[in-house]
Motif scaffolding. Structure first.
Motif, PDB file in Angstrom:
ATOM      1  N   GLY A  20       0.825  -1.200   0.000  1.00  0.00           N
ATOM      2  CA  GLY A  20       0.000   0.000   0.000  1.00  0.00           C
ATOM      3  C   GLY A  20       0.860   1.250   0.000  1.00  0.00           C
ATOM      4  O   GLY A  20       2.058   1.200   0.281  1.00  0.00           O
ATOM      5  N   LEU A  21       0.249   2.393  -0.312  1.00  0.00           N
ATOM      6  CA  LEU A  21       0.888   3.706  -0.298  1.00  0.00           C
ATOM      7  C   LEU A  21       2.270   3.707  -0.943  1.00  0.00           C
ATOM      8  O   LEU A  21       2.386   3.644  -2.159  1.00  0.00           O
ATOM      9  CB  LEU A  21       0.947   4.234   1.136  1.00  0.00           C
ATOM     10  CG  LEU A  21      -0.379   4.740   1.711  1.00  0.00           C
ATOM     11  CD1 LEU A  21      -0.201   5.161   3.163  1.00  0.00           C
ATOM     12  CD2 LEU A  21      -0.944   5.887   0.897  1.00  0.00           C
ATOM     13  N   PRO A  66      -6.677   5.634   2.176  1.00  0.00           N
ATOM     14  CA  PRO A  66      -5.478   4.829   1.877  1.00  0.00           C
ATOM     15  C   PRO A  66      -4.609   4.548   3.099  1.00  0.00           C
ATOM     16  O   PRO A  66      -4.024   3.464   3.204  1.00  0.00           O
ATOM     17  CB  PRO A  66      -4.727   5.688   0.848  1.00  0.00           C
ATOM     18  CG  PRO A  66      -5.784   6.511   0.197  1.00  0.00           C
ATOM     19  CD  PRO A  66      -6.757   6.821   1.290  1.00  0.00           C
ATOM     20  N   VAL A  67      -4.512   5.499   4.029  1.00  0.00           N
ATOM     21  CA  VAL A  67      -3.713   5.272   5.237  1.00  0.00           C
ATOM     22  C   VAL A  67      -4.364   4.206   6.110  1.00  0.00           C
ATOM     23  O   VAL A  67      -3.688   3.329   6.669  1.00  0.00           O
ATOM     24  CB  VAL A  67      -3.527   6.584   6.020  1.00  0.00           C
ATOM     25  CG1 VAL A  67      -2.890   6.310   7.388  1.00  0.00           C
ATOM     26  CG2 VAL A  67      -2.653   7.557   5.235  1.00  0.00           C
ATOM     27  N   LYS A  68      -5.685   4.248   6.233  1.00  0.00           N
ATOM     28  CA  LYS A  68      -6.387   3.239   7.031  1.00  0.00           C
ATOM     29  C   LYS A  68      -6.192   1.845   6.443  1.00  0.00           C
ATOM     30  O   LYS A  68      -6.023   0.867   7.177  1.00  0.00           O
ATOM     31  CB  LYS A  68      -7.874   3.592   7.107  1.00  0.00           C
ATOM     32  CG  LYS A  68      -8.159   4.872   7.883  1.00  0.00           C
ATOM     33  CD  LYS A  68      -9.639   5.217   7.883  1.00  0.00           C
ATOM     34  CE  LYS A  68      -9.899   6.499   8.666  1.00  0.00           C
ATOM     35  NZ  LYS A  68     -11.328   6.882   8.661  1.00  0.00           N
ATOM     36  N   LEU A 200      -9.432  -1.842  -4.264  1.00  0.00           N
ATOM     37  CA  LEU A 200     -10.280  -1.475  -3.129  1.00  0.00           C
ATOM     38  C   LEU A 200     -10.407   0.039  -3.040  1.00  0.00           C
ATOM     39  O   LEU A 200     -11.498   0.566  -2.790  1.00  0.00           O
ATOM     40  CB  LEU A 200      -9.691  -2.024  -1.826  1.00  0.00           C
ATOM     41  CG  LEU A 200     -10.460  -1.641  -0.551  1.00  0.00           C
ATOM     42  CD1 LEU A 200     -11.819  -2.333  -0.518  1.00  0.00           C
ATOM     43  CD2 LEU A 200      -9.655  -1.980   0.704  1.00  0.00           C
ATOM     44  N   LEU A 201      -9.306   0.742  -3.268  1.00  0.00           N
ATOM     45  CA  LEU A 201      -9.323   2.199  -3.179  1.00  0.00           C
ATOM     46  C   LEU A 201     -10.092   2.827  -4.335  1.00  0.00           C
ATOM     47  O   LEU A 201     -10.842   3.787  -4.140  1.00  0.00           O
ATOM     48  CB  LEU A 201      -7.887   2.742  -3.146  1.00  0.00           C
ATOM     49  CG  LEU A 201      -7.019   2.313  -1.956  1.00  0.00           C
ATOM     50  CD1 LEU A 201      -5.640   2.954  -2.059  1.00  0.00           C
ATOM     51  CD2 LEU A 201      -7.674   2.687  -0.637  1.00  0.00           C
ATOM     52  N   LEU A 297     -13.587   9.897  -2.645  1.00  0.00           N
ATOM     53  CA  LEU A 297     -13.952   8.613  -2.050  1.00  0.00           C
ATOM     54  C   LEU A 297     -13.469   8.514  -0.607  1.00  0.00           C
ATOM     55  O   LEU A 297     -12.507   9.162  -0.209  1.00  0.00           O
ATOM     56  CB  LEU A 297     -13.340   7.465  -2.860  1.00  0.00           C
ATOM     57  CG  LEU A 297     -13.576   7.467  -4.376  1.00  0.00           C
ATOM     58  CD1 LEU A 297     -12.880   6.271  -5.013  1.00  0.00           C
ATOM     59  CD2 LEU A 297     -15.059   7.456  -4.691  1.00  0.00           C
ATOM     60  N   ASP A 298     -14.144   7.694   0.163  1.00  0.00           N
ATOM     61  CA  ASP A 298     -13.670   7.275   1.479  1.00  0.00           C
ATOM     62  C   ASP A 298     -14.300   5.928   1.793  1.00  0.00           C
ATOM     63  O   ASP A 298     -14.955   5.321   0.937  1.00  0.00           O
ATOM     64  CB  ASP A 298     -13.967   8.312   2.565  1.00  0.00           C
ATOM     65  CG  ASP A 298     -15.453   8.550   2.777  1.00  0.00           C
ATOM     66  OD1 ASP A 298     -16.269   7.755   2.263  1.00  0.00           O
ATOM     67  OD2 ASP A 298     -15.808   9.519   3.468  1.00  0.00           O
TER      68      ASP A 298
END
Length: 328
Positions: A20-21, A66-68, A200-201, A297-298
Motif C-alpha cells: 500500500g501507499l 489509503p492510510v487506514k 479497493l481504493l 472517495l472514502d
C-alpha cells in the motif's frame, strides 16, 4: 531501529512489506535488495474489505482512506513476521516533497499499533543522493554483519534507483487490455499511483469504464520532465511543492492536449489536502475544455451511488458524440 545491528531481526530472516501507499510509489526492487543481505521478503495480500477493517481500529478518524488500508496491511503482515519495512519517502525530486502522511508513515504506524514489532526504515530523499546513499548504507549495516553483502546491497541501490519513471513508449500508454481506444473512446483517469493500482481504493472504476466500451489511460503514463526547472507553468500557476501534485498536474495538461482523450476522471480521497488544492484548479480549467468528473472517495462511499455517477458521465459523452455525428 538504531544504528547497531538487531540480533532478533538478524535471526528472523523474513521482512514484511505492506502492499500500500509507498509500495506503489517506488519502482525499486526491495525484494532483490534484501535478498542480497540474506533476507526473504513477504508481501501482504491485495487490499480487501478485511484489510480495511483490520486497520481501521488503529487508524485515527482524521486519516485518509489509503492510510487506514495501509494499517490493515501492516496488521496482516504481523501474523507472518515481526519485521516490517516502511521506507520514509521525503522527496522524489529535488525541490519537492511527498505527502506529509507518507513522510511520517513509519513513525505513525510504529506509535499507534500496540503490537511489538521491529520497524525497519530509512529516509529516502531522491533530491539528496549522498544523504540517501548514507541512509541506505546504515540500513544495510543494521541488517548484516557481512561487509561484502553490505557493499553489494548499497551498490545495487545506487545503480538501480530511478528518480523518475522512464518515458513510456506510445504503444504501451493505454493501460487497458486492448490497445485501441475502445468502442466509445479513451478516458483519462487521474489519481495517485496507489489509487490507480489498488482496486479497493478505486472501487473498480476502470472495469466499469471498459464495460461501457471505453478504454482508459492513467496519469502515471505521463511522467513529468526530469527536472523541476524544465516543468511548465501549471495552468499559469506556480508549480506546487508536492511531488504528487506536480505529477498529476503535468498529466492533466498532457491529457488536455491529447485529442484522443474524450474526458477526464479525477479520483481523490476525503481528507487529502493535496487533492483538495488540485481539484479547485481542475474545476476552473478542465471543464471549459473537456468533460470532467471529480470523485471524492472514502470508506463510506457506496458503490451503487458511485457507479450511478460514472454511468451518467459516460452516457453524457456517448449521447454528445451521437449528436455531433448527426450534426455532421
Amino acid at each position: 531501529m538504531g544504528n547497531g545491528r538487531n540480533d532478533k531481526l538478524l535471526a528472523s530472516k523474513i521482512i514484511g512489506i505492506p502492499r500500500g501507499l509507498s509500495y506503489y510509489l517506488d519502482n525499486f526492487s526491495w525484494d532483490a535488495f534484501f535478498k542480497i543481505l540474506g533476507y526473504r521478503v513477504e508481501y501482504s495480500e491485495d487490499s480487501s474489505a478485511e484489510t480495511f477493517e483490520a486497520g481501521n481500529q488503529f487508524a485515527g478518524s482524521d486519516q485518509c482512506f489509503p492510510v487506514k488500508v495501509y494499517y490493515g496491511h501492516v496488521v496482516s503482515l504481523l501474523k507472518k513476521t515481526t519485521n516490517i519495512f516502511i521506507p520514509q519517502f521525503t522527496s522524489l525530486e529535488q525541490g519537492t516533497y511527498c505527502c506529509p502522511k507518507v513522510i511520517g508513515l513509519p513513525q505513525l504506524i510504529k506509535n499507534t499499533i500496540p503490537q511489538e514489532f521491529n520497524l525497519i526504515t530509512a529516509e529516502i530523499d531522491l533530491g539528496r543522493e549522498r544523504f540517501t546513499k548514507r541512509n541506505i548504507a546504515l540500513l544495510a549495516r543494521q541488517l548484516s554483519w557481512n561487509p561484502l553483502r553490505i557493499s553489494r546491497a548499497v551498490t545495487y541501490f545506487v545503480q538501480n534507483r530511478k528518480r523518475l519513471p522512464l518515458e513510456i513508449p506510445a504503444a504501451e500508454k493505454v493501460a487497458g487490455p486492448c490497445r485501441d481506444q475502445g468502442q466509445n473512446g479513451l478516458i483519462g483517469v487521474v489519481a495517485h499511483q496507489y489509487a490507480l493500482h489498488d482496486s479497493l481504493l478505486n472501487m473498480g472504476i476502470m472495469n466499469r469504464l471498459q464495460e461501457y466500451g471505453f478504454d482508459y489511460i492513467t496519469s502515471e503514463h505521463y511522467p513529468r520532465p526530469g527536472s523541476p526547472t524544465n516543468c511548465p507553468d501549471y495552468f499559469n500557476r506556480r508549480a506546487p511543492h508536492w511531488d504528487f501534485g506536480q505529477n498529476i498536474l503535468h498529466a492533466v495538461q498532457a491529457m488536455l492536449l491529447d485529442r484522443n482523450i474524450r474526458g477526464i476522471i479525477f479520483i481523490t480521497f476525503f481528507g487529502c489536502g493535496i487533492d483538495a488544492f488540485l481539484e479547485e484548479i481542475f474545476k476552473d480549467q478542465i471543464c471549459d475544455q473537456k468533460p470532467y468528473l471529480g470523485l471524492t472517495l472514502d470508506e463510506h462511499s457506496g458503490e451503487a451511488g458511485l457507479m450511478t455517477r460514472i454511468e451518467a458521465f459516460l452516457d453524457m459523452m456517448i449521447r454528445k458524440e451521437g449528436k455531433n455525428k448527426n450534426a455532421g
